[in-house]
Design an enzyme around this catalytic site. Structure first.
Site, PDB file in Angstrom:
ATOM      1  N   HIS A 124      19.301  -2.579  12.345  1.00 20.78           N
ATOM      2  CA  HIS A 124      19.736  -1.819  13.467  1.00 20.78           C
ATOM      3  C   HIS A 124      20.410  -2.456  14.468  1.00 20.78           C
ATOM      4  O   HIS A 124      20.424  -3.798  14.374  1.00 20.78           O
ATOM      5  CB  HIS A 124      18.502  -1.129  14.278  1.00 20.78           C
ATOM      6  CG  HIS A 124      17.272  -0.521  13.616  1.00 20.78           C
ATOM      7  ND1 HIS A 124      17.062   0.630  13.640  1.00 20.78           N
ATOM      8  CD2 HIS A 124      16.230  -0.955  12.678  1.00 20.78           C
ATOM      9  CE1 HIS A 124      16.042   1.062  12.879  1.00 20.78           C
ATOM     10  NE2 HIS A 124      15.630  -0.143  12.399  1.00 20.78           N
ATOM     11  N   THR A 144      20.886  -2.530  19.133  1.00 19.76           N
ATOM     12  CA  THR A 144      20.004  -2.101  20.160  1.00 19.76           C
ATOM     13  C   THR A 144      20.653  -1.215  20.889  1.00 19.76           C
ATOM     14  O   THR A 144      20.110  -0.210  21.548  1.00 19.76           O
ATOM     15  CB  THR A 144      19.567  -3.208  20.989  1.00 19.76           C
ATOM     16  OG1 THR A 144      20.718  -3.947  21.458  1.00 19.76           O
ATOM     17  CG2 THR A 144      18.747  -4.158  20.138  1.00 19.76           C
ATOM     18  N   GLU A 165      16.129  -5.313  14.668  1.00 24.00           N
ATOM     19  CA  GLU A 165      16.981  -5.110  15.706  1.00 24.00           C
ATOM     20  C   GLU A 165      17.958  -6.171  16.004  1.00 24.00           C
ATOM     21  O   GLU A 165      17.593  -7.275  16.384  1.00 24.00           O
ATOM     22  CB  GLU A 165      16.176  -4.571  16.844  1.00 24.00           C
ATOM     23  CG  GLU A 165      15.384  -3.107  16.814  1.00 24.00           C
ATOM     24  CD  GLU A 165      16.407  -2.121  17.023  1.00 24.00           C
ATOM     25  OE1 GLU A 165      17.627  -2.153  17.319  1.00 24.00           O
ATOM     26  OE2 GLU A 165      15.835  -0.967  16.988  1.00 24.00           O
TER      27      GLU A 165
END
Length: 209
Positions: free
Chosen positions: A5, A7, A70
């Site tokens: 991912h 953020t 993340e």
């Protein structure tokens, strides 16, 4: 599997605060700052709320079957070298620890193309593939003519959910493998999809974690 991912926040510190806020109902196993600092957030053996609604292959509860990483990034910036180096070290450890094959390292946009665009077009998936930590399509000798049905079938075989509109699936594929591309389904997209389906068909059993 592992889900990567970004953020979409102003800094790693802002992301850290949110990921540690129980009221936010979002978490991840790891957060990597722009300067390469690694924050271990949730034990790998436990479920983290990082993926949300979506699927990969037959796995619909991705949170229960994945480790979430993340990366501190706004979504529009390059991913710095220290951050990528830390990610490579971490992935190497995770994949070895859990016997996860590189094709099961995916992006958030792969499992949720209708909702998510991270880690985005500026993330260097090819670098991870060169390190054996993800995968990359082979160069096509001859690109087949666009065929929507065959394209969708190939993406489903690779792991993408089959119910999304074709334009969303095409965008998800391009975000990861052809980030410079635009326009309608092209022969090069067909070549990528068919190669991925042939060489990396999704494990329909959904190996843990």
């Amino acid at each position: 599997m592992v889900v990567v991912h970004y953020t979409a926040m102003s800094s790693a510190e802002a992301a850290l605060e949110r990921l540690c806020d129980a009221a936010a109902e979002v978490s991840a196993h790891y957060l990597i700052a722009e300067d390469g600092r690694l924050f271990r957030m949730v034990d790998e053996r436990l479920r983290a709320w990082h993926a949300g609604a979506g699927c990969w292959g037959d796995v619909t509860d991705v949170n229960s079957r994945s480790i979430g990483i993340e990366l501190a990034n706004s979504g529009a910036a390059p991913f710095p070298e220290p951050q990528m180096a830390t990610l490579e070290r971490l992935l190497r450890e995770i994949l070895a620890r859990w016997s996860i094959p590189p094709e099961r390292v995916i992006g958030h946009s792969d499992m949720a193309p209708a909702r998510k665009s991270d880690p985005g077009r500026r993330f260097d998936w090819r670098r991870l593939a060169r390190a054996g930590l993800s995968i990359w399509p082979a160069a096509a000798v001859a690109a087949p003519a666009p065929d929507e049905a065959a394209f969708r079938a190939a993406l489903r075989a690779f792991g993408y959910g089959g119910t999304h509109p074709t334009d969303l699936l095409l965008d998800a594929l391009r975000q990861r493998f052809r980030p410079w591309a635009a326009g309608p389904l092209a022969p090069a997209d067909m070549a990528v999809a068919l190669d991925l389906a042939r060489r990396f068909p999704v494990d329909r059993g959904g190996a843990s974690p």
